[in-house]
Design an enzyme around this catalytic site. Structure first.
Site, PDB file in Angstrom:
ATOM      1  N   GLY A 155      58.428  64.263  64.097  1.00  0.00           N
ATOM      2  CA  GLY A 155      57.495  65.072  63.314  1.00  0.00           C
ATOM      3  C   GLY A 155      57.334  66.237  64.473  1.00  0.00           C
ATOM      4  N   CYS A 156      56.896  67.246  63.724  1.00  0.00           N
ATOM      5  CA  CYS A 156      56.644  68.607  64.653  1.00  0.00           C
ATOM      6  C   CYS A 156      55.659  68.493  65.458  1.00  0.00           C
ATOM      7  CB  CYS A 156      56.575  69.783  63.649  1.00  0.00           C
ATOM      8  SG  CYS A 156      55.314  69.577  62.326  1.00  0.00           S
ATOM      9  N   TYR A 157      54.558  67.871  65.197  1.00  0.00           N
ATOM     10  CA  TYR A 157      53.351  67.733  66.284  1.00  0.00           C
ATOM     11  C   TYR A 157      53.878  66.754  67.260  1.00  0.00           C
ATOM     12  CZ  TYR A 157      49.598  69.893  63.572  1.00  0.00           C
ATOM     13  OH  TYR A 157      48.617  70.939  62.867  1.00  0.00           O
ATOM     14  N   THR A 160      56.373  68.282  69.857  1.00  0.00           N
ATOM     15  CA  THR A 160      55.607  69.360  70.787  1.00  0.00           C
ATOM     16  C   THR A 160      54.957  68.686  71.839  1.00  0.00           C
ATOM     17  OG1 THR A 160      55.650  70.856  68.729  1.00  0.00           O
ATOM     18  CG2 THR A 160      54.452  71.508  70.641  1.00  0.00           C
TER      19      THR A 160
END
Length: 353
Positions: A155-157, A160
């Protein structure tokens, strides 16, 4: 690869925001032939009608999703589908000899019971296939990615945040129980389908937390953090919606085990940890990243600070949620799976301002 040294690739779910990023990058990839676009609601439409700005570059029409058709044309398949659909398709594609990169959450969680708790799917029973999936974060699992046919794209969260956290946990520099992740994402993270909270009138000039204590990326974060630390880790994760289109800023807080560590020590540790990671930039002392720097690229920028007063480390990490946080990272994994340079076909320079 094919006889001509090129890889034939298909995308299922090509009309969403993740799909259009993949189309754009794969059209420019020097070793890829994009040969299939699949979808349900968009089936029968020329792709250039859905995204007119790409009509001059791609003449494919979105086709109905058919496993046999996909397998007959494609060596590699990207699945850009809502959660709960990929696990019904991936086993069939793998059985027919395709490599699969899933952009949904279906193969991210190694424990099927945890998946069912957070995503449902009580009818799911593909443990054997799930056991073969590799978490597609190259900076942490590059060696495993090289040897698998099934990638669970993060996932993007999570991407990061984990890039901010990984050196701290891997080196045992923090007390894991103190780990707090405060993250903020642009509205494209919610996908292309219309939702009230993503309307301009709702999101503009506003900032709000959501999914507090219950966001679905939480078990994904905890799974990888536990793997890095070598024991179970729980994290406090709070996401926020920012009124911008793309980008994520994740700010991580944790208490240092050695309060004598200073910022320069941590910068050295991070620089060594990511020395073979071309998509991570560890910033100079006192420079804090802005989401705009990563916009349109596959880069992650990391800034570091130590608060000697509270004995805490503060790590700031930014990515483009649609590129390094989604489609770009999937292409990075494709490159590794094919034995290519992992930077091929991926954007390196941001549009600015």
């Amino acid at each position: 690869m094919g006889d001509n040294g090129r890889v034939t690739v298909g995308i299922v779910g090509a009309s969403g925001y993740g799909g259009v990023q993949l189309v754009r990058m794969l059209c420019e990839h020097p070793n890829v032939d994009l040969v299939y676009l699949g979808g349900d609601s968009s089936a029968g439409k020329p792709y250039g009608d859905i995204y007119p700005h790409l009509a001059h570059r791609i003449d494919l029409t979105v086709e109905p999703i058919d496993i046999d058709t996909i397998a007959s044309r494609c060596q590699v398949v990207f699945l850009g589908l809502p959660n709960g659909l990929a696990y019904k398709m991936a086993p069939q594609l793998l059985e027919k000899g395709c490599q699969v990169l899933d952009l949904s959450a279906d193969y991210r969680l190694t424990d099927l019971n945890v998946y069912k708790d957070w995503y449902g799917g009580d009818d799911r029973d593909d443990r054997d296939v799930l056991a073969k999936a590799v978490y597609g974060l190259p900076e942490l699992y590059r060696d495993r990615i090289l040897e698998t046919n099934l990638i669970a794209c993060p996932g993007c969260y999570t991407t990061t945040s984990l890039l901010a956290i990984a050196p701290l946990l891997k080196q045992g520099l923090i007390d894991p129980d103190t780990l707090i992740i405060d993250a903020k994402s642009g509205t494209s993270g919610g996908g292309r389908q219309g939702k009230i909270n993503l309307l301009l009138a709702e999101a503009h000039n506003s900032l709000a937390a959501y999914g507090v204590t219950s966001h679905r990326h939480t078990p994904e974060l905890e799974q990888v953090c536990s793997d890095l630390a070598g024991h179970e880790v729980k994290v406090q994760f709070t996401p926020h919606l920012i009124p911008m289109v793309r980008g994520i800023l994740s700010t991580v807080y944790a208490t240092l085990r050695d309060p004598g560590l200073v910022r320069e020590d941590l910068r050295t540790i991070y620089s060594v940890f990511y020395q073979n990671s071309p998509w991570v930039r560890v910033l100079p002392n006192g420079v804090y990243p802005q989401s705009k720097w990563a916009c349109g690229t596959n880069l992650c920028y990391i800034g570091l600070e130590v608060d000697a007063r509270t004995d805490r480390v503060i790590v700031m990490s930014v990515t483009d949620n649609l590129i390094k946080g989604q489609a770009g990272q999937a292409v990075q994994c494709l490159n590794l799976m094919q034995g290519l340079d992992e930077t091929l076909g991926l954007p390196k320079l941001a549009f600015y301002p």
